[in-house]
Write an enzyme that holds these catalytic residues in place. Structure first.
Site, PDB file in Angstrom:
ATOM      1  N   SER A  10       0.806  -1.214   0.000  1.00 15.20           N
ATOM      2  CA  SER A  10       0.000   0.000   0.000  1.00 15.20           C
ATOM      3  C   SER A  10       0.844   1.271   0.000  1.00 15.20           C
ATOM      4  O   SER A  10       0.297   2.374  -0.036  1.00 15.20           O
ATOM      5  CB  SER A  10      -0.919   0.028   1.230  1.00 15.20           C
ATOM      6  OG  SER A  10      -0.151   0.016   2.428  1.00 15.20           O
ATOM      7  N   TYR A  11       2.171   1.153   0.042  1.00 13.49           N
ATOM      8  CA  TYR A  11       3.022   2.342   0.081  1.00 13.49           C
ATOM      9  C   TYR A  11       3.055   3.012  -1.284  1.00 13.49           C
ATOM     10  O   TYR A  11       3.422   2.399  -2.288  1.00 13.49           O
ATOM     11  CB  TYR A  11       4.441   1.969   0.507  1.00 13.49           C
ATOM     12  CG  TYR A  11       4.602   1.740   1.988  1.00 13.49           C
ATOM     13  CD1 TYR A  11       3.541   1.862   2.874  1.00 13.49           C
ATOM     14  CD2 TYR A  11       5.839   1.379   2.526  1.00 13.49           C
ATOM     15  CE1 TYR A  11       3.695   1.637   4.233  1.00 13.49           C
ATOM     16  CE2 TYR A  11       6.010   1.163   3.890  1.00 13.49           C
ATOM     17  CZ  TYR A  11       4.934   1.284   4.734  1.00 13.49           C
ATOM     18  OH  TYR A  11       5.087   1.065   6.074  1.00 13.49           O
ATOM     19  N   GLY A  12       2.694   4.289  -1.281  1.00 10.67           N
ATOM     20  CA  GLY A  12       2.603   5.059  -2.509  1.00 10.67           C
ATOM     21  C   GLY A  12       1.221   5.693  -2.583  1.00 10.67           C
ATOM     22  O   GLY A  12       0.207   5.017  -2.379  1.00 10.67           O
TER      23      GLY A  12
ATOM     24  N   GLY B 207       2.203   1.109  -4.602  1.00  6.82           N
ATOM     25  CA  GLY B 207       3.175   0.073  -4.915  1.00  6.82           C
ATOM     26  C   GLY B 207       4.524   0.616  -5.346  1.00  6.82           C
ATOM     27  O   GLY B 207       5.436  -0.148  -5.678  1.00  6.82           O
TER      28      GLY B 207
ATOM     29  N   LYS C  22       4.584  -5.736   3.780  1.00  6.95           N
ATOM     30  CA  LYS C  22       3.351  -5.844   4.552  1.00  6.95           C
ATOM     31  C   LYS C  22       2.160  -5.815   3.588  1.00  6.95           C
ATOM     32  O   LYS C  22       2.123  -5.005   2.661  1.00  6.95           O
ATOM     33  CB  LYS C  22       3.236  -4.694   5.554  1.00  6.95           C
ATOM     34  CG  LYS C  22       4.369  -4.668   6.570  1.00  6.95           C
ATOM     35  CD  LYS C  22       4.181  -3.585   7.614  1.00  6.95           C
ATOM     36  CE  LYS C  22       4.250  -2.186   7.049  1.00  6.95           C
ATOM     37  NZ  LYS C  22       5.606  -1.824   6.560  1.00  6.95           N
TER      38      LYS C  22
END
Length: 402
Positions: free
Chosen positions: A102-104, A110, A165
């Site tokens: 979920s990073y971004g 992504g 994660k």
């Protein structure tokens, strides 16, 4: 006599070669097989610690900011500077990189995983080229053929360990959701296996029926050979014990548990140390600098920019943090270190693996400066005391469970 004459001729040839080498390279000739070390051989080196059945670097690197526009003002034009930070920590044998699917922000979802994959490929290629150039400069193989040459390849470099994660989105209600998420992350990384597959948070507080499917799914990720071990994030002592029992029955290694762990949260999370020790789980401390508050960079006259969520947060908690920040300032001056380095070293002294973020070369070097010393027990106790007396600690993650 013939043998003596032959030996003398060979000696003279060797002497001539020695002189030529000395003239060419300006250094004495060494007949020993050269030992080629990475270009970073004289820099700080990060050691290893156990995490369940695997080993990870004692200091990691968080990638939350890689792609995050809201909190960290990310822009793709920063990628080259981020790579400089990445290369610096990799040179220091940092292998653990914490990320998430979920990073971004929005269209950059992504992004952190994509960058990690691209950066590692580039790092391996550049490092091998640097080693080969160094080998060519030091090796006498150009005079003696291949008899003195040494073989260097990417296998000589400490292996990158990606800890991804997976977010328990509302639609991820089946075990297959986790295995599919793992395969998608591996595709973005361009790799075949994760070091750690982690549940980003627990749904026990708001959607408990989903929890067992997530546990089963993350266990399947391990069973299908997609990771070396599993981990959890934002799990409190009670929920950690529950999933540890479940994974023990399934014979799936639970290696890590990460929570928001810093001097500004110690008051609320100090019980996790003993629980993790009891379960043979390594505690990972994310946000060890409390979103930058513990760096000493901010005060009531110097807050994050307008529109950044950290601005109002810091406005609320900075006054109560003053005794802690003052203590960090005194220790930093006494030890010739920065407040950031004292804060990260404290987390290491507490037995955790901190994963501070790094988007610039300066930040990377700052983080690495936290591992070449160790706070005295008296200093750790003093920081514990001050941290425990903070009236208004940092708020916990909304998904943190008991």
């Amino acid at each position: 006599f013939k043998e003596s004459k032959h030996s003398l001729i060979m000696f003279n040839k060797l002497l001539l070669i020695t002189l030529l080498y000395h003239i060419t390279y300006g250094q004495a000739f060494d007949l020993s097989i050269p030992t080629i070390l990475p270009p970073s051989q004289n820099k700080v080196k990060v050691g290893k610690v156990s995490a369940g059945p695997i080993e990870i670097s004692a200091l990691g690197c968080g990638t939350w900011s890689w792609g995050n526009r809201l909190l960290w003002d990310y822009d793709p034009s920063q990628d080259e500077e981020i790579y400089s930070a990445y290369k610096s920590v990799r040179d220091a044998d940092v292998t653990l990189f914490d990320t998430a699917d979920s990073y971004g922000t929005l269209d950059l979802n992504g992004r952190a995983e994509i960058l990690l994959g691209e950066f590692e490929k580039r790092y391996l290629m550049e490092t091998e080229e640097e080693w080969k150039k160094k080998e060519e400069a030091q090796s006498p193989s150009k005079f003696f053929g291949n008899m003195f040459s040494s073989s260097l390849d990417s296998s000589s470099i400490s292996k990158q360990q990606v800890a991804t994660k997976f977010a328990p989105y509302p639609w991820r209600v089946f075990p297959s959701s986790m295995t599919n998420a793992a395969k998608e992350s591996l595709s973005r990384l361009g790799q075949n296996k994760l070091a750690l597959a982690q549940l980003h948070w627990s749904t026990a507080n708001y959607q408990p029926f989903q929890e067992r499917a997530l546990w089963e799914g993350i266990g399947n990720v391990y069973d299908e050979g997609l990771c070396d071990a599993i981990g959890v994030s934002n799990y409190g002592p009670q929920q950690l014990q529950k999933i540890a029992s479940y994974m023990e029955e399934r014979e799936v290694p639970l290696a890590t548990a990460q929570i928001q762990y810093s001097l500004m949260t110690y008051k609320d999370c100090r019980d996790m140390n003993q629980i993790c020790d009891d379960q043979n789980v390594r505690l990972i401390s994310y946000s060890p600098l409390c979103l930058g508050l513990l760096t000493g960079k901010y005060d009531m006259d110097n807050l994050p920019r307008q529109g950044n969520p950290r601005r109002q947060l810091f406005r609320e908690i900075l006054p109560g943090a003053k005794p802690l920040l003052d203590t960090l300032g005194v220790m930093a001056k006494d030890l010739g270190k920065s407040q950031s380095q004292i804060s990260i070293n404290w987390a290491i002294c507490k037995g955790t693996v901190p994963i501070p973020g790094a988007r610039t070369l300066r930040q990377a070097k700052e983080n690495l400066g936290s591992v070449d010393f160790r706070l005295s027990s008296d200093m750790v106790e003093e920081l514990d005391r001050v941290a425990s007396n903070i009236d208004k600690p940092m708020i916990q993650n909304v998904f943190q469970t008991k």
